[in-house]
Design an enzyme around this catalytic site. Sequence first.
Site, PDB file in Angstrom:
ATOM      1  CD  GLU A  88      -2.964  -1.184   2.280  1.00 46.07           C
ATOM      2  OE1 GLU A  88      -2.792  -0.416   3.232  1.00 46.07           O
ATOM      3  OE2 GLU A  88      -3.926  -1.948   2.188  1.00 46.07           O
ATOM      4  CD  GLU A 148      -4.089  -5.821   3.448  1.00 47.48           C
ATOM      5  OE1 GLU A 148      -4.879  -4.955   3.901  1.00 47.48           O
ATOM      6  OE2 GLU A 148      -2.853  -5.742   3.560  1.00 47.48           O
TER       7      GLU A 148
HETATM    8  O1  IFM Z   1      -4.752  -3.472   8.873  1.00 51.03           O
HETATM    9  C1  IFM Z   1      -4.591  -2.865   7.627  1.00 51.03           C
HETATM   10  C2  IFM Z   1      -3.428  -3.494   6.887  1.00 51.03           C
HETATM   11  O2  IFM Z   1      -2.249  -3.448   7.611  1.00 51.03           O
HETATM   12  C3  IFM Z   1      -3.213  -2.778   5.585  1.00 51.03           C
HETATM   13  N1  IFM Z   1      -4.426  -2.693   4.825  1.00 51.03           N
HETATM   14  C4  IFM Z   1      -5.611  -2.229   5.502  1.00 51.03           C
HETATM   15  C5  IFM Z   1      -5.825  -2.998   6.782  1.00 51.03           C
HETATM   16  C6  IFM Z   1      -7.095  -2.503   7.499  1.00 51.03           C
HETATM   17  O3  IFM Z   1      -6.995  -1.145   7.791  1.00 51.03           O
END
Ligand code: IFM
Length: 433
Positions: free
Chosen positions: A165, A348
Amino acid sequence: MQLNRKDFPDGFVFGAATAAYQIEGHKFGGAGESIWDHFAKQGGTFENQDGAIACDHYHRYEEDLDLMANGGFDAYRFSFSWARLMPDGKTINEEGLAFYDRLVDAMLARNLRPFGTAYHWDMPQALGELGGWANQDVVRRFADLTGLIAKRYGDRLESLATINEPWCVSWLSHFIGEHAPGTQDLATASKTMHNIMLAHGLGVAAARAECGIPMGIVLNFTPGEAASDSDADKQALARHEAISNEWYIEALATGEYPAVALEALEPHMPDNWQADMDLISAPIDFMGINYYTSVQVQAIEGDYPNVGVVSRGWETTDMGWEIEPDALGRVIKQVTNYTADLPLYVTENGMAAKSGLDDADRIAYFKSHTDVVANCAQSLPVKGYFAWSLMDNFEWALGYEKRFGIIHVDYDTLERTPKQSYEWWKAGLSPKA
Ligand code: IFM
């Protein structure tokens, strides 16, 4: 309501994801202070909470991996902690290397395919003090880290993503200031917006110099829509898209940054940044997509970028994020417009909820989003899906209040208890295809 492997192409990979600092317990095993330890001490996190103990995965990883394997998952997405492997940013911590040896071997012993990430936000504070991602010497140190990981674990990993990210690492952490190091400054943020992409490019090259491991990156997408048809709102949407979504994918796929964002950021970017764009856009082997929510935006007064988020009154998660499964389909489609047949993974997706063990809301979230993914996978190169997260963990600035796990963690006893959503995954995935 049940997930069914048959709705997905043969070989589709199902996994769950975590990140080192959020679960391991950073005070164990000789890890050095990370920028998140420091940020927590400075009051940057809810009640100054930090990852010192977290879920104590450092000692309990076997139990956690047993839960993954018993849940029928094929793969585990995890990250390497930079501050564990290089506590001061340069000296290698053998105890840290040995921990990831044990962890990766324990995955393989359970037929869990290891999807590694080199940077999920735990930079050594010693490098933070040099200016962190705003300093290109630190960026070059990241290439050392990626090379080290590839050399040591490359033969056992399924793949390695350089950065998790980049929007969070750069804009959220250096302009909005919500994440470590908590800077709120356009000039610094602009430098990090470029440097994090350079880190990716250097990281890929360093890993490839060691072995042939498939290399990629994980981008988060928050697609927007304009609150009205006014020119002002449409321009606000363009700025939102450029900074949140397009900057990273366009740099990777086209070697250019979007003009709408460059207009404001370019004056602050490192000299001669253009010379890095070939490296940044060098071919990769896969791309990860993180998706949680979409937003409605409008033009607002005040400072750049003059973008405000307006509620649509939709159902939200415990993060306050509006739920729109179809937007995940739009993101996947848009990414393929840039990447054609490059393998994509939803790396994710999940929700924070207060519902405890009986988390029907989380099951509904997973079901609606995996339905969209199943549909996309019929015609687009989506190769896998990872639930966020395997277990409740340290949700960064929000500490332990927000629970994303399919496994509940009691932070007093560290006991793990599968939630209904874990049973849902297990029923859908077991036995493995
Ligand atoms: O917990 C985070 C993760 O570390 C990175 N992506 C978003 C998730 C939720 O906020």
